[in-house]
Design a protein around this motif. Structure first.
Motif, PDB file in Angstrom:
ATOM      1  N   GLU A  74      53.326  -1.863  66.910  1.00  0.00           N
ATOM      2  CA  GLU A  74      54.688  -1.044  66.650  1.00  0.00           C
ATOM      3  C   GLU A  74      54.136   0.361  66.870  1.00  0.00           C
ATOM      4  O   GLU A  74      55.200   0.964  67.504  1.00  0.00           O
ATOM      5  CB  GLU A  74      54.975  -1.071  65.085  1.00  0.00           C
ATOM      6  N   ARG A  75      53.118   0.659  67.052  1.00  0.00           N
ATOM      7  CA  ARG A  75      52.646   2.226  67.326  1.00  0.00           C
ATOM      8  C   ARG A  75      52.845   2.114  68.719  1.00  0.00           C
ATOM      9  O   ARG A  75      53.359   3.195  69.357  1.00  0.00           O
ATOM     10  CB  ARG A  75      51.483   2.603  66.811  1.00  0.00           C
ATOM     11  N   GLN A  76      52.309   1.298  69.562  1.00  0.00           N
ATOM     12  CA  GLN A  76      52.329   1.140  70.819  1.00  0.00           C
ATOM     13  C   GLN A  76      53.794   0.995  71.412  1.00  0.00           C
ATOM     14  O   GLN A  76      54.236   1.734  72.368  1.00  0.00           O
ATOM     15  CB  GLN A  76      51.619  -0.024  71.517  1.00  0.00           C
ATOM     16  N   ALA A  77      54.598   0.253  70.695  1.00  0.00           N
ATOM     17  CA  ALA A  77      56.038   0.157  71.200  1.00  0.00           C
ATOM     18  C   ALA A  77      56.531   1.444  71.017  1.00  0.00           C
ATOM     19  O   ALA A  77      57.893   1.703  71.656  1.00  0.00           O
ATOM     20  CB  ALA A  77      56.819  -1.155  70.292  1.00  0.00           C
ATOM     21  N   ALA A  78      56.214   2.411  70.237  1.00  0.00           N
ATOM     22  CA  ALA A  78      57.067   3.755  69.901  1.00  0.00           C
ATOM     23  C   ALA A  78      56.476   4.648  70.867  1.00  0.00           C
ATOM     24  O   ALA A  78      57.189   5.753  70.915  1.00  0.00           O
ATOM     25  CB  ALA A  78      56.477   4.176  68.278  1.00  0.00           C
ATOM     26  N   ARG A  79      55.746   4.290  71.777  1.00  0.00           N
ATOM     27  CA  ARG A  79      55.209   5.205  72.739  1.00  0.00           C
ATOM     28  C   ARG A  79      56.400   5.631  73.591  1.00  0.00           C
ATOM     29  O   ARG A  79      57.204   4.700  74.461  1.00  0.00           O
ATOM     30  CB  ARG A  79      54.163   4.771  73.527  1.00  0.00           C
ATOM     31  N   PRO A  80      56.738   6.846  74.004  1.00  0.00           N
ATOM     32  CA  PRO A  80      57.947   7.169  74.875  1.00  0.00           C
ATOM     33  C   PRO A  80      57.821   6.566  76.266  1.00  0.00           C
ATOM     34  O   PRO A  80      58.760   6.280  76.918  1.00  0.00           O
ATOM     35  CB  PRO A  80      58.003   8.681  74.973  1.00  0.00           C
ATOM     36  N   ALA A  81      56.755   6.706  76.728  1.00  0.00           N
ATOM     37  CA  ALA A  81      56.266   6.185  78.125  1.00  0.00           C
ATOM     38  C   ALA A  81      56.227   4.875  78.443  1.00  0.00           C
ATOM     39  O   ALA A  81      56.288   4.449  79.530  1.00  0.00           O
ATOM     40  CB  ALA A  81      54.857   6.734  78.674  1.00  0.00           C
ATOM     41  N   LEU A  82      56.662   3.940  77.421  1.00  0.00           N
ATOM     42  CA  LEU A  82      56.509   2.559  77.399  1.00  0.00           C
ATOM     43  C   LEU A  82      57.856   2.041  78.112  1.00  0.00           C
ATOM     44  O   LEU A  82      58.675   2.320  77.700  1.00  0.00           O
ATOM     45  CB  LEU A  82      56.035   1.908  76.293  1.00  0.00           C
ATOM     46  N   PRO A  83      57.662   1.373  79.094  1.00  0.00           N
ATOM     47  CA  PRO A  83      58.993   0.837  79.762  1.00  0.00           C
ATOM     48  C   PRO A  83      59.610  -0.086  78.805  1.00  0.00           C
ATOM     49  O   PRO A  83      59.208  -0.754  77.664  1.00  0.00           O
ATOM     50  CB  PRO A  83      58.466  -0.390  80.894  1.00  0.00           C
ATOM     51  N   ALA A  84      60.813  -0.166  78.773  1.00  0.00           N
ATOM     52  CA  ALA A  84      61.894  -0.778  77.840  1.00  0.00           C
ATOM     53  C   ALA A  84      61.675  -2.199  77.727  1.00  0.00           C
ATOM     54  O   ALA A  84      61.553  -2.767  76.408  1.00  0.00           O
ATOM     55  CB  ALA A  84      63.256  -0.228  78.244  1.00  0.00           C
ATOM     56  N   ALA A  85      61.374  -2.903  78.594  1.00  0.00           N
ATOM     57  CA  ALA A  85      61.105  -4.331  78.753  1.00  0.00           C
ATOM     58  C   ALA A  85      60.023  -4.826  78.052  1.00  0.00           C
ATOM     59  O   ALA A  85      59.937  -5.616  77.147  1.00  0.00           O
ATOM     60  CB  ALA A  85      61.284  -4.875  80.139  1.00  0.00           C
ATOM     61  N   LEU A  86      58.903  -3.891  78.372  1.00  0.00           N
ATOM     62  CA  LEU A  86      57.653  -4.075  77.604  1.00  0.00           C
ATOM     63  C   LEU A  86      57.790  -3.883  76.140  1.00  0.00           C
ATOM     64  O   LEU A  86      57.465  -4.666  75.200  1.00  0.00           O
ATOM     65  CB  LEU A  86      56.736  -3.332  78.033  1.00  0.00           C
ATOM     66  N   ARG A  87      58.718  -2.891  75.631  1.00  0.00           N
ATOM     67  CA  ARG A  87      58.787  -2.614  74.318  1.00  0.00           C
ATOM     68  C   ARG A  87      59.408  -3.551  73.511  1.00  0.00           C
ATOM     69  O   ARG A  87      59.215  -3.958  72.515  1.00  0.00           O
ATOM     70  CB  ARG A  87      59.630  -1.238  74.043  1.00  0.00           C
TER      71      ARG A  87
END
Length: 257
Positions: free
Chosen positions: A222-235
């Motif tokens: 969840e911390r990784q998913a909250a990163r702003p730079a992460l692509p939406a599909a990967l999130r």
């Protein structure tokens, strides 16, 4: 007065080989467990470094040694007079960590060998064997084999980390087994059977490390998913994976019964 002083200086039971023999005679099952756990460690090392044994043979011998350890522990935990086919007995049986790892060995007796499968049983065997080795050394005397004592102390000092790694390995084996089934390295039913093992470990009363590791992995995901730079599909993929694992987990009331 001199006799009294000498008696006062006697600080405990005799030490040495006779004391070790007496301990072995009085604790046959515990010593047998220690010996089989040492064999589990040696067979695992033999799989990684096949100097003497065939690595495939060493892999299955490690699983058999783990099964023997688990069966002996179950014998200690559940007396023979209590064995039955009742629902109450089966519920009690599968609450035992030893039953989980007896089941673990049986699951992997017909799969293509893989080192990751041996990691949990190797770590548990090493940790418990080290602990009982200290008991055996104490019967020989406090100053015996100080090098061995130092190594055992290092293992025990890292016991929490060892248990965390074992729990992580239990979890990571699940996707590994799914991939092995897809590529024909194990039966197609093996991942479904292993799922039950993971749920039992998650609900374990005596060992919360698997449950805690699932929680740590969820928080990290969840911390990784909250990163702003992460692509939406990967999130979305990460969060969907988290929700899938949460749905597969046994209900909390089952854990705390």
């Amino acid at each position: 007065m001199a006799d009294q002083g000498s008696q006062g200086g006697d600080t405990g039971p005799p030490k040495g080989i006779p004391a070790l023999k007496a301990h072995v005679a009085a604790n046959k099952v515990d010593v047998a467990l220690w010996g089989i756990r040492v064999l589990t460690v040696l067979f695992t090392i033999g799989y990684v470094l096949p100097i003497i044994n065939n690595p495939v043979s060493a892999f299955y011998k490690a699983l058999l040694a783990n099964a023997a350890t688990s069966a002996l522990r179950l014998h200690q935990r559940i007396p023979a007079r209590d064995i039955s086919l009742s629902r109450e007995f089966l519920a009690r049986f599968f609450l035992e960590d030893s039953a989980h790892y007896l089941f673990y060995s049986l699951i992997f007796m017909n799969v293509t060998p893989n080192l990751l499968i041996l990691v949990p049983i190797f770590l548990f065997a090493m940790l418990h064997a080290a602990s009982y080795s200290l008991t055996l050394l104490d019967t020989l005397g406090q100053n015996s084999m100080w090098v061995a004592r130092l190594l055992i102390s290092l293992v025990e000092f890292q016991s929490r980390n060892i248990l965390r790694v074992a729990a992580l390995a239990e979890i990571v084996v699940f996707p590994l087994v799914a991939l092995m089934a897809l590529f024909g390295y194990c039966g197609l039913l093996t991942p479904f059977v292993y799922y039950y093992f993971v749920t039992w470990r998650y609900a374990s009363r005596r060992n919360p490390y698997t449950r805690n590791m699932f929680r740590e992995l969820r928080v990290a995901a969840e911390r990784q998913a909250a990163r702003p730079a992460l692509p939406a599909a990967l999130r979305s993929t990460i969060l969907a994976g988290v929700r899938l694992v949460e749905r597969m987990a046994p209900p909390l009331e089952a854990v705390h019964q």
